[in-house]
Design a protein around this motif. Structure first.
Motif, mmCIF file in Angstrom:
data_model
loop_
_atom_site.group_PDB
_atom_site.id
_atom_site.type_symbol
_atom_site.label_atom_id
_atom_site.label_comp_id
_atom_site.label_asym_id
_atom_site.label_seq_id
_atom_site.Cartn_x
_atom_site.Cartn_y
_atom_site.Cartn_z
ATOM 1 N N GLN A 233 17.145 -10.664 26.614
ATOM 2 C CA GLN A 233 15.735 -10.403 26.857
ATOM 3 C C GLN A 233 15.340 -8.997 26.394
ATOM 4 N N LEU A 234 16.197 -8.022 26.655
ATOM 5 C CA LEU A 234 15.891 -6.649 26.252
ATOM 6 C C LEU A 234 15.886 -6.507 24.732
ATOM 7 N N ARG A 235 16.830 -7.153 24.077
ATOM 8 C CA ARG A 235 16.911 -7.046 22.618
ATOM 9 C C ARG A 235 15.680 -7.639 21.940
ATOM 10 N N HIS A 236 15.050 -8.642 22.567
ATOM 11 C CA HIS A 236 13.909 -9.310 21.939
ATOM 12 C C HIS A 236 12.559 -8.727 22.365
ATOM 13 N N LEU A 237 12.571 -7.641 23.083
ATOM 14 C CA LEU A 237 11.304 -6.970 23.378
ATOM 15 C C LEU A 237 10.752 -6.364 22.082
ATOM 16 N N PRO A 238 9.444 -6.164 21.984
ATOM 17 C CA PRO A 238 8.837 -5.687 20.717
ATOM 18 C C PRO A 238 9.088 -4.200 20.458
ATOM 19 N N TRP A 239 10.372 -3.814 20.342
ATOM 20 C CA TRP A 239 10.704 -2.404 20.150
ATOM 21 C C TRP A 239 10.122 -1.809 18.868
ATOM 22 N N PRO A 240 10.047 -2.552 17.756
ATOM 23 C CA PRO A 240 9.463 -1.943 16.545
ATOM 24 C C PRO A 240 8.019 -1.485 16.733
ATOM 25 N N LYS A 241 7.315 -2.114 17.663
ATOM 26 C CA LYS A 241 5.917 -1.742 17.906
ATOM 27 C C LYS A 241 5.783 -0.616 18.937
ATOM 28 N N VAL A 242 6.882 -0.303 19.614
ATOM 29 C CA VAL A 242 6.831 0.750 20.634
ATOM 30 C C VAL A 242 7.055 2.098 19.955
ATOM 31 N N GLU A 250 21.657 17.342 19.338
ATOM 32 C CA GLU A 250 22.698 18.183 19.906
ATOM 33 C C GLU A 250 23.873 18.263 18.940
ATOM 34 N N GLN A 251 24.654 19.314 19.061
ATOM 35 C CA GLN A 251 25.885 19.416 18.294
ATOM 36 C C GLN A 251 26.933 20.153 19.108
ATOM 37 N N GLY A 252 28.162 19.767 18.912
ATOM 38 C CA GLY A 252 29.278 20.332 19.654
ATOM 39 C C GLY A 252 30.463 19.400 19.571
ATOM 40 N N HIS A 253 31.655 19.935 19.853
ATOM 41 C CA HIS A 253 32.891 19.148 19.796
ATOM 42 C C HIS A 253 33.085 18.501 18.421
ATOM 43 N N GLY A 254 32.610 19.204 17.369
ATOM 44 C CA GLY A 254 32.826 18.712 16.019
ATOM 45 C C GLY A 254 31.933 17.572 15.594
ATOM 46 N N ARG A 255 30.800 17.396 16.261
ATOM 47 C CA ARG A 255 29.915 16.300 15.875
ATOM 48 C C ARG A 255 28.460 16.688 16.119
ATOM 49 N N ARG A 256 27.594 15.982 15.410
ATOM 50 C CA ARG A 256 26.153 16.103 15.611
ATOM 51 C C ARG A 256 25.636 14.783 16.155
ATOM 52 N N GLU A 257 24.697 14.879 17.071
ATOM 53 C CA GLU A 257 24.177 13.654 17.692
ATOM 54 C C GLU A 257 22.660 13.730 17.830
ATOM 55 N N ILE A 258 22.004 12.659 17.414
ATOM 56 C CA ILE A 258 20.552 12.514 17.581
ATOM 57 C C ILE A 258 20.316 11.293 18.462
ATOM 58 N N ARG A 259 19.531 11.473 19.518
ATOM 59 C CA ARG A 259 19.233 10.380 20.452
ATOM 60 C C ARG A 259 17.727 10.144 20.461
ATOM 61 N N ARG A 260 17.344 8.891 20.210
ATOM 62 C CA ARG A 260 15.932 8.489 20.217
ATOM 63 C C ARG A 260 15.709 7.498 21.342
ATOM 64 N N LEU A 261 14.689 7.745 22.128
ATOM 65 C CA LEU A 261 14.437 6.907 23.308
ATOM 66 C C LEU A 261 13.059 6.275 23.253
ATOM 67 N N LYS A 262 13.012 4.984 23.580
ATOM 68 C CA LYS A 262 11.761 4.253 23.745
ATOM 69 C C LYS A 262 11.771 3.587 25.113
ATOM 70 N N VAL A 263 10.588 3.499 25.712
ATOM 71 C CA VAL A 263 10.451 2.878 27.031
ATOM 72 C C VAL A 263 9.368 1.822 26.955
ATOM 73 N N CYS A 264 9.649 0.669 27.552
ATOM 74 C CA CYS A 264 8.701 -0.450 27.553
ATOM 75 C C CYS A 264 8.476 -0.893 28.993
ATOM 76 N N THR A 265 7.235 -0.867 29.440
ATOM 77 C CA THR A 265 6.910 -1.312 30.792
ATOM 78 C C THR A 265 6.797 -2.826 30.816
ATOM 79 N N VAL A 266 7.547 -3.450 31.686
ATOM 80 C CA VAL A 266 7.577 -4.920 31.759
ATOM 81 C C VAL A 266 7.526 -5.328 33.230
#
Length: 392
Positions: A233-242, A250-266
């Motif tokens: 159910q979560l995978r089929h929510l309209p995330w492309p439209k959100v 962030e970076q550290g421990h020999g790596r770089r990390e980018i985190r993108r968050l979307k929230v959908c009210t259901v």
């Protein structure tokens, strides 16, 4: 030279400057008194030491970097008669004495007393951040060194405050069981009002969600394959439209990390009790050494409404959950927990509780570097005694 002794001493000094001994709060008993009121498993006849004195010795020694029962006993031998008198010891106990006591200690009572004290000490009414929803991470850890022959290692489930890494509650997992049945007993003695329970996918159970909501708390739970219909159910929510609502780099421990968050009210509609928002986190991680990049999508559900926690706060709570992993890392690396050969009775759990308490006290005193803190308290016994409200 890329690094000099002066640089190392300067970094250590920065940590020492952060030292703030815990302030006394109204109605809060001294930790030494709390330890002395625990149920004593020993027979009255033949007792040479008070229970609270022995546990205080263990705690002060661990705060000073002791990692074994023998190390605690050596700390007692090396301590001055004045210090031992403040703890309540006329002579230094042997390691076997400490081992027998810890192996028979009531683990639940010890954890409950320590957790209640840390919870009270961590909730400063003058702290504005304490008035916000506080994150509490639930996660388990095996004490690998406690394995004996065919017997499995002691496995502990803990509830840890995101801020300060204070362990509020801890329970031992029954043999031939897992963490799921221990979840409700773990939270039973906690006041969940104003707190957000965060946990991994194992604890994404309808019963857990009902239990948290009934106690007045909230949750953020990761969804994986054990909840197939909910994940679908979560995978089929309209995330492309959100639209993208939060992004961190962030970076550290020999790596770089980018985190993108979307929230959908259901609300209503999710196949999970009390869930009103769905969360999608896309994590892009690059290894700077190998150049390899991985992208992972994580789904979660929460009972927090949009007016209670927006995208930024949800991102903080999700990220804050992994501070429990940092706590486990400190126990393994600084206090060598997995290498410990304490195996008898409840001693492995009791030693884990003492390490939890030591880390909680050190964090509340303002330290960010636990190793530097143990070095400091090893040479400044007067400061270590003050953590238990004992004057040197």
């Amino acid at each position: 030279m890329p690094c000099s002794l002066i640089d190392v001493l300067q970094r250590h000094r920065e940590d020492v400057d952060l030292l703030r001994l815990p302030a006394e709060l109204p109605g809060l008993d001294a930790l030494s008194k709390v330890l002395d009121r625990l149920p004593d498993p020993r027979r009255v006849r033949g007792r040479r030491y008070r229970l609270g004195s022995l546990l205080a010795l263990c705690l002060i020694a661990v705060v000073g970097g002791a990692t074994t029962l023998a190390g605690i006993a050596r700390y007692a031998v090396d301590a001055s008669p004045e210090v031992r008198a403040k703890i309540g010891l006329r002579r230094a106990p042997r390691a076997t004495t400490l081992g027998r006591l810890l192996s028979r200690l009531d683990g639940d009572a010890f954890d409950d007393a320590v957790g209640a004290w840390l919870a009270r000490h961590a909730s400063d009414p003058a702290d504005e951040e304490a008035l916000e929803l506080a994150g509490v991470a639930v996660d388990g850890k095996a004490v690998r060194g406690s394995r004996t022959g065919e017997n499995t290692a002691v496995h502990l489930l803990a509830a840890v405050l995101h801020k300060g890494q204070a362990v509020l509650s801890q329970r031992q997992i029954a043999v031939k069981s897992n963490e799921i049945p221990a979840f409700a007993p773990l939270l039973e003695r906690l006041d969940l009002r104003g707190r957000v329970i965060t946990a991994d996918a194992m604890h994404t159970q309808t019963g857990h969600a009902e239990h948290i909501a009934a106690r007045g708390g909230h949750y953020i739970l990761v969804v994986k394959g054990n909840q197939k219909n909910l994940r679908r159910q979560l995978r089929h929510l309209p995330w492309p439209k959100v639209p993208l609502q939060h992004r961190t780099r962030e970076q550290g421990h020999g790596r770089r990390e980018i985190r993108r968050l979307k929230v959908c009210t259901v609300r209503p509609g999710l196949l999970f009790p009390h869930a009103v928002q769905a969360i999608e986190v896309k994590r892009r991680r690059s290894n700077r050494k190998t150049g390899k990049t991985t992208i992972k999508t994580i789904y979660a559900v929460t009972s927090l409404a949009p007016e209670q926690a927006g995208p930024e706060r949800l991102a903080e709570l999700i990220r804050g959950h992994w501070r429990v992993e940092a706590l486990h890392h400190v126990r393994d690396v600084t206090f060598t927990e997995d290498a410990s050969r304490v195996r008898t009775g409840t001693a492995p759990r009791a030693m884990a509780t003492i390490r939890n308490l030591a880390i909680g006290l050190i964090r509340q005193a303002g330290w960010t570097n636990i190793a530097a803190a143990t070095d400091h308290y090893r040479s400044r016994t007067d400061h270590a005694l003050q953590l238990l409200d004992l004057e040197a």
